[in-house]
Design a protein around this motif. Structure first.
Motif, short mmCIF file in Angstrom:
data_model
loop_
_atom_site.label_atom_id
_atom_site.label_comp_id
_atom_site.label_asym_id
_atom_site.label_seq_id
_atom_site.Cartn_x
_atom_site.Cartn_y
_atom_site.Cartn_z
N LEU A 59 0.85 -1.20 0.00
CA LEU A 59 0.00 0.00 0.00
C LEU A 59 0.88 1.25 0.00
CD1 LEU A 59 -2.13 -1.27 2.98
CD2 LEU A 59 -2.97 -1.15 0.65
N ILE A 60 0.32 2.34 -0.47
CA ILE A 60 1.00 3.63 -0.40
C ILE A 60 -0.06 4.71 -0.24
CG2 ILE A 60 1.08 4.14 -2.87
CD1 ILE A 60 4.12 4.96 -2.18
N GLN A 61 0.32 5.78 0.43
CA GLN A 61 -0.58 6.91 0.61
C GLN A 61 -0.40 7.86 -0.57
OE1 GLN A 61 0.16 8.48 4.52
NE2 GLN A 61 -1.87 9.31 4.71
N GLN A 62 -1.50 8.33 -1.14
CA GLN A 62 -1.44 9.26 -2.26
C GLN A 62 -2.36 10.44 -1.99
OE1 GLN A 62 -2.47 6.94 -5.77
NE2 GLN A 62 -0.29 6.71 -6.25
N VAL A 63 -1.86 11.64 -2.33
CA VAL A 63 -2.65 12.86 -2.21
C VAL A 63 -2.59 13.55 -3.56
CG1 VAL A 63 -2.88 15.09 -1.06
CG2 VAL A 63 -2.14 13.08 0.24
N ASP A 64 -3.74 13.85 -4.12
CA ASP A 64 -3.84 14.48 -5.44
C ASP A 64 -3.03 13.73 -6.49
OD1 ASP A 64 -5.49 16.45 -4.35
OD2 ASP A 64 -3.80 17.76 -3.88
N GLY A 65 -3.07 12.38 -6.41
CA GLY A 65 -2.39 11.55 -7.38
C GLY A 65 -0.89 11.42 -7.20
N LYS A 66 -0.36 12.01 -6.14
CA LYS A 66 1.08 11.95 -5.88
C LYS A 66 1.35 11.12 -4.63
CE LYS A 66 2.17 16.33 -8.09
NZ LYS A 66 1.71 15.88 -9.33
N ASP A 67 2.39 10.28 -4.70
CA ASP A 67 2.75 9.45 -3.55
C ASP A 67 3.26 10.30 -2.40
OD1 ASP A 67 2.15 7.39 -5.25
OD2 ASP A 67 4.21 6.64 -5.43
N VAL A 68 2.84 9.98 -1.19
CA VAL A 68 3.35 10.64 0.02
C VAL A 68 4.68 9.98 0.35
CG1 VAL A 68 2.96 11.06 2.47
CG2 VAL A 68 1.04 11.20 0.85
N PHE A 69 5.72 10.79 0.45
CA PHE A 69 7.07 10.28 0.69
C PHE A 69 7.11 9.41 1.94
CE2 PHE A 69 11.19 10.82 2.84
CZ PHE A 69 12.01 10.24 1.89
N ASN A 70 7.74 8.24 1.82
CA ASN A 70 8.00 7.33 2.93
C ASN A 70 6.73 6.72 3.53
OD1 ASN A 70 9.96 5.98 4.38
ND2 ASN A 70 10.07 7.50 5.99
N SER A 71 5.66 6.63 2.73
CA SER A 71 4.40 6.10 3.27
C SER A 71 4.11 4.68 2.82
CB SER A 71 3.23 7.00 2.86
OG SER A 71 3.00 6.90 1.47
N GLU A 72 5.11 3.97 2.34
CA GLU A 72 4.86 2.61 1.87
C GLU A 72 4.59 1.66 3.03
OE1 GLU A 72 7.15 -0.84 -0.59
OE2 GLU A 72 7.37 1.22 -1.28
N MET A 73 3.64 0.75 2.82
CA MET A 73 3.26 -0.20 3.85
C MET A 73 3.04 -1.57 3.20
SD MET A 73 0.04 0.04 6.41
CE MET A 73 0.93 1.11 7.52
N ARG A 74 3.39 -2.63 3.94
CA ARG A 74 3.13 -4.00 3.48
C ARG A 74 2.31 -4.71 4.55
NH1 ARG A 74 6.12 -4.84 -1.04
NH2 ARG A 74 8.03 -3.67 -1.24
N VAL A 75 1.26 -5.39 4.10
CA VAL A 75 0.38 -6.14 4.98
C VAL A 75 0.47 -7.61 4.58
CG1 VAL A 75 -2.00 -6.45 5.75
CG2 VAL A 75 -1.17 -4.15 5.20
N ALA A 76 0.89 -8.47 5.51
CA ALA A 76 0.96 -9.91 5.27
C ALA A 76 -0.30 -10.56 5.85
CB ALA A 76 2.20 -10.49 5.92
N LEU A 77 -0.84 -11.51 5.10
CA LEU A 77 -2.10 -12.15 5.48
C LEU A 77 -1.96 -13.67 5.48
CD1 LEU A 77 -3.04 -9.79 2.96
CD2 LEU A 77 -4.77 -9.85 4.72
N ASN A 78 -2.83 -14.32 6.24
CA ASN A 78 -2.87 -15.78 6.20
C ASN A 78 -3.82 -16.22 5.08
OD1 ASN A 78 -5.50 -15.55 7.23
ND2 ASN A 78 -4.88 -16.09 9.31
N SER A 79 -4.04 -17.51 4.95
CA SER A 79 -4.87 -18.03 3.85
C SER A 79 -6.34 -17.63 3.97
CB SER A 79 -4.75 -19.55 3.78
OG SER A 79 -5.17 -20.13 5.00
N ALA A 80 -6.78 -17.22 5.16
CA ALA A 80 -8.16 -16.78 5.36
C ALA A 80 -8.28 -15.25 5.30
CB ALA A 80 -8.68 -17.28 6.70
#
Length: 164
Positions: A115-136
């Motif tokens: 995921l990344i945060q975007q404002v007015d179509g531009k990426d917010v610096f240093n806002s990258e996120m990763r979400v790990a999920l199980n099979s459910a």
């Protein structure tokens, strides 16, 4: 001019805790979401970035079981659901939550949503996120950070200059 404060050439307001506090963007050492989630999830571990004082890693200390259950049918929907329900980990407003966009989904091995945060179509610096999920599609861990107030930058500021 002699008594004006000099700003270093490598100055970044992101890392200036005093400036962030003055603008109302610096959270307490533990966010309300951290306190709330700690009461609901046994052995929760929330690690904070030293500079921004925001959570950058959310896991469980002693088990690989999920942080949050999900009713979502897909990993990307489960990641969005987690941000909607637990945005207070990063002090996000509803508008801030809506600025979080899915960039990619990997279903090889442990499903992971970027995921990344975007404002007015531009990426917010240093806002990258990763979400790990199980099979459910239950969230197992979250790494990265999101920024409260990113969508509320006053017009006429650097945001307007960057967009305009």
């Amino acid at each position: 001019m002699a008594d004006e404060k000099k700003v270093p050439k490598d100055f970044s307001a992101l890392y200036d805790f005093g400036l962030r506090t003055q603008r109302g963007l610096a959270p307490e050492r533990r966010t309300a979401g951290d306190v709330r989630m700690s009461a609901a999830v046994a052995d929760l571990n929330v690690e904070y970035d030293e500079a921004t004082q925001l959570p950058v890693r959310v896991t469980r200390r002693t088990s690989a079981s999920r942080l949050a259950a999900s009713t979502a049918a897909t990993p990307d929907d489960a990641a969005r659901e987690f941000i909607q329900e637990h945005g207070d980990l990063w002090n996000l407003s509803d508008e801030d939550k809506s600025s979080v966009q899915v960039k990619s989904v990997s279903t090889r091995g442990l499903p992971t949503v970027r995921l990344i945060q975007q404002v007015d179509g531009k990426d917010v610096f240093n806002s990258e996120m990763r979400v790990a999920l199980n099979s459910a599609n239950g969230v197992v861990s979250v790494t990265g950070q999101l920024f409260a107030g990113a969508t509320a930058a006053p017009l006429g500021s650097a945001r307007e200059a960057a967009v305009g």
